[in-house]
Design an enzyme around this catalytic site. Sequence first.
Site, short mmCIF file in Angstrom:
data_model
loop_
_atom_site.label_atom_id
_atom_site.label_comp_id
_atom_site.label_asym_id
_atom_site.label_seq_id
_atom_site.Cartn_x
_atom_site.Cartn_y
_atom_site.Cartn_z
N CYS A 23 0.81 -1.21 0.00
CA CYS A 23 0.00 0.00 0.00
C CYS A 23 0.84 1.26 0.00
O CYS A 23 1.74 1.40 0.83
CB CYS A 23 -0.85 0.06 1.26
SG CYS A 23 -1.57 -1.48 1.72
N GLY A 51 0.15 -1.22 -4.64
CA GLY A 51 -1.00 -0.45 -5.11
C GLY A 51 -0.89 0.98 -4.62
O GLY A 51 -0.28 1.24 -3.58
N ASN A 57 -5.15 3.32 0.42
CA ASN A 57 -4.65 2.42 -0.62
C ASN A 57 -5.84 1.92 -1.47
O ASN A 57 -7.00 2.24 -1.16
CB ASN A 57 -3.90 1.27 0.06
CG ASN A 57 -4.83 0.38 0.84
OD1 ASN A 57 -5.89 0.83 1.30
ND2 ASN A 57 -4.48 -0.86 0.99
N CYS A 108 -7.75 -0.71 -1.86
CA CYS A 108 -8.98 -1.37 -1.36
C CYS A 108 -9.57 -0.69 -0.14
O CYS A 108 -10.54 -1.16 0.47
CB CYS A 108 -8.69 -2.84 -1.10
SG CYS A 108 -8.06 -3.66 -2.59
N GLY A 109 -8.98 0.43 0.29
CA GLY A 109 -9.62 1.28 1.30
C GLY A 109 -9.27 0.99 2.74
O GLY A 109 -9.70 1.70 3.64
N GLU A 110 -8.48 -0.07 2.98
CA GLU A 110 -8.25 -0.45 4.37
C GLU A 110 -7.11 0.30 5.03
O GLU A 110 -6.92 0.19 6.24
CB GLU A 110 -8.01 -1.97 4.48
CG GLU A 110 -6.68 -2.48 3.93
CD GLU A 110 -6.70 -2.72 2.44
OE1 GLU A 110 -7.61 -2.21 1.77
OE2 GLU A 110 -5.80 -3.42 1.94
N PRO A 131 -8.21 -7.13 2.34
CA PRO A 131 -9.10 -8.08 1.67
C PRO A 131 -8.50 -9.48 1.52
O PRO A 131 -9.25 -10.44 1.32
CB PRO A 131 -9.34 -7.46 0.30
CG PRO A 131 -8.39 -6.34 0.15
CD PRO A 131 -7.87 -5.96 1.50
N GLY A 150 -7.18 -10.89 -0.92
CA GLY A 150 -7.70 -11.48 -2.15
C GLY A 150 -6.87 -12.64 -2.67
O GLY A 150 -7.42 -13.67 -3.07
N THR A 151 -5.56 -12.50 -2.67
CA THR A 151 -4.71 -13.57 -3.22
C THR A 151 -4.12 -14.45 -2.14
O THR A 151 -4.07 -15.67 -2.29
CB THR A 151 -3.58 -12.97 -4.08
OG1 THR A 151 -4.12 -11.90 -4.85
CG2 THR A 151 -3.02 -14.01 -5.03
P1 ADP Z 1 -2.96 -9.88 -1.26
O1 ADP Z 1 -3.95 -10.94 -0.91
O2 ADP Z 1 -2.46 -10.05 -2.67
O3 ADP Z 1 -1.83 -9.75 -0.29
P2 ADP Z 1 -5.08 -7.94 -0.72
O4 ADP Z 1 -6.22 -8.44 -1.57
O5 ADP Z 1 -5.16 -8.17 0.74
O6 ADP Z 1 -3.68 -8.46 -1.29
O7 ADP Z 1 -4.96 -6.38 -0.97
C1 ADP Z 1 -4.21 -5.60 -0.07
C2 ADP Z 1 -3.70 -4.38 -0.75
O8 ADP Z 1 -2.74 -4.78 -1.73
C3 ADP Z 1 -4.72 -3.59 -1.54
O9 ADP Z 1 -5.50 -2.73 -0.81
C4 ADP Z 1 -3.78 -2.84 -2.45
O10 ADP Z 1 -3.16 -1.78 -1.78
C5 ADP Z 1 -2.78 -3.89 -2.81
N1 ADP Z 1 -3.18 -4.63 -4.01
C6 ADP Z 1 -4.08 -5.62 -4.12
N2 ADP Z 1 -4.20 -6.05 -5.39
C7 ADP Z 1 -3.34 -5.31 -6.10
C8 ADP Z 1 -2.99 -5.25 -7.47
N3 ADP Z 1 -3.55 -6.04 -8.36
N4 ADP Z 1 -2.04 -4.36 -7.85
C9 ADP Z 1 -1.47 -3.55 -6.95
N5 ADP Z 1 -1.77 -3.56 -5.65
C10 ADP Z 1 -2.68 -4.41 -5.22
#
Ligand code: ADP
Length: 547
Positions: free
Chosen positions: A91, A119, A272, A274-276, A419, A421-422
Amino acid sequence: MTICNFTPLAREVLEKRYLARNYRGEIIETPDELFSRVAGVVAGADRLFDAGASVRKTAARFEEALTSLSFLPNSPCLMNAGRPLGQLAACFVLPVEDNLESIFQSLKDSALIHRTGGGTGFSFGRLRPSGDTIFPASGVTGGPVSFIQLFDAATHLIDRNRVRPGANMGVLPVSHPDIRDFVTVKRDRRLLGNFNLSVAVDDGFIACVKAGRDYPLIHPRTGAVVDRLSAAELLAEMARSAWETGDPGILFLDRINRANPTPVIGRLEATNPCGEQPLLPYESCTLGSINLSRIVNDEAVDCEKLESLVHLAVHFLDNVVEVNRHPVTQTEEWSRMNRKIGLGVMGFADMLILLGIPYQSERAVVLAEEIMACIQRSAVAASGELAARRGNFPAFHQSVFPARGVKRRRNATLTTVAPTGTISLLAGASSSVEPVFAFEVQRRIGNEIFMDEHPIYARYRQEGRPIDPGIFQTAWEVPPHWHLKIQAAFQKYTDNAVSKTVNLPEHITEEQVRELFLQAADMNLKGITVYRDKSLPDQILSACSLK
Ligand code: ADP
């Protein structure tokens, strides 16, 4: 030694996103080697503070936490530690001042950050509105929305060949004269594909909505009131756009700034992507998440294990601040000054299933508060212990802590709910504090589609155990208000913000979205994001049937 236990989807994600490759694009490490690489590099920071530190012992403890999928740092840390890029934070927030030097400097800096998988977030609130004069060229500016398109186009170019498409957050204060253009721009689905948008609202705006009053639009350069808008109508426009496309979300900026640990240094204006993670311009933050499904033993929460994981995670993340290699000098300086870290969770919904608690229940809300309170308390203790050995964060005396009687703090912030996400795919866990999206799911990663069955659901099915619909509840079955209740429960004990998407059923109305925005304003949240099922054509997740 713990053996990695990956789901088939986790193996795909590892190969596609995380495992190191050589210049020919061939994978050159195993998952065990990945975790060992990350643990070794991050543990190495101990030596900077204590020449006699046993880096090998710390590395072994970090490696055990990673390999058992109990704790994972954000993606850039896994991808880049010990690799040529060396940039470990997810972030960043960059400044955008009302002049071309600043705009193009941050455009360049964001490109350098995106290349490393980070991000970026920006407030475009200082830019003069569209139609305003530019000196000395005596032309007129296109305003913030046109400049956001410039950042979007650059992101698109940088990311063409990357596995992690770039992500940005664009923030505009609700009082900016171009706010209507900002709120509606993404209704044209061709625009701003690499941007999430958030309207920064203050308490005064919400009061105007409730009282049915107009509120002022203020010229950012002159401070003059240039117009007045009906607050209720603007909120309705926001709800309509969010209903249509998921954007914009809302940031409750006064609430965010009431939790600003260094108000003397600057006001928080952006987050950043996703807002967190609210950050000052040029700050960065590394996130890490504890997998809550790993702290359930015999259908009970193992509090001791949680506490010890928090200590390990705070140590890990503070080390990351030390070894991170920034592509931009200012982000390094600012990030080391406040040493913000963001520890959060994933697998909350899994934990509830293992404990037999419905997501939509007061028991879940109470558990959410207890878990996050424990994480926050342990993180404060861990950061204090680190400070005793390593010193307080450099801006400590400009922070709110001395006046509160705090003597030792290594990090200006400690907790953030990302989040995941990955990394949650890698851990085989439900993401963040979200309910399970669907127990049989079709997932788009890049251009490929994967079918996936939720691991606990699959195990219950194989063992012939009953699948109780009250416990195995999906995101769409949880009423919107309950999404907010869980978000608020986590927010209560989180320094930064809680990333949460309120997943809405397809048939919800714009008016219901507007009401939800107002409810969120009253729940002490720092932001709200909604997503209505099927509102975007290229949705990442869809429910499916694997039979
Ligand atoms: P991860 O699971 O990949 O660690 P998150 O989904 O928890 O990531 O996202 C956390 C932060 O990572 C987001 O708020 C953003 O700042 C950054 N981020 C997530 N996806 C991306 C992306 N595709 N490109 C750049 N930054 C990202």
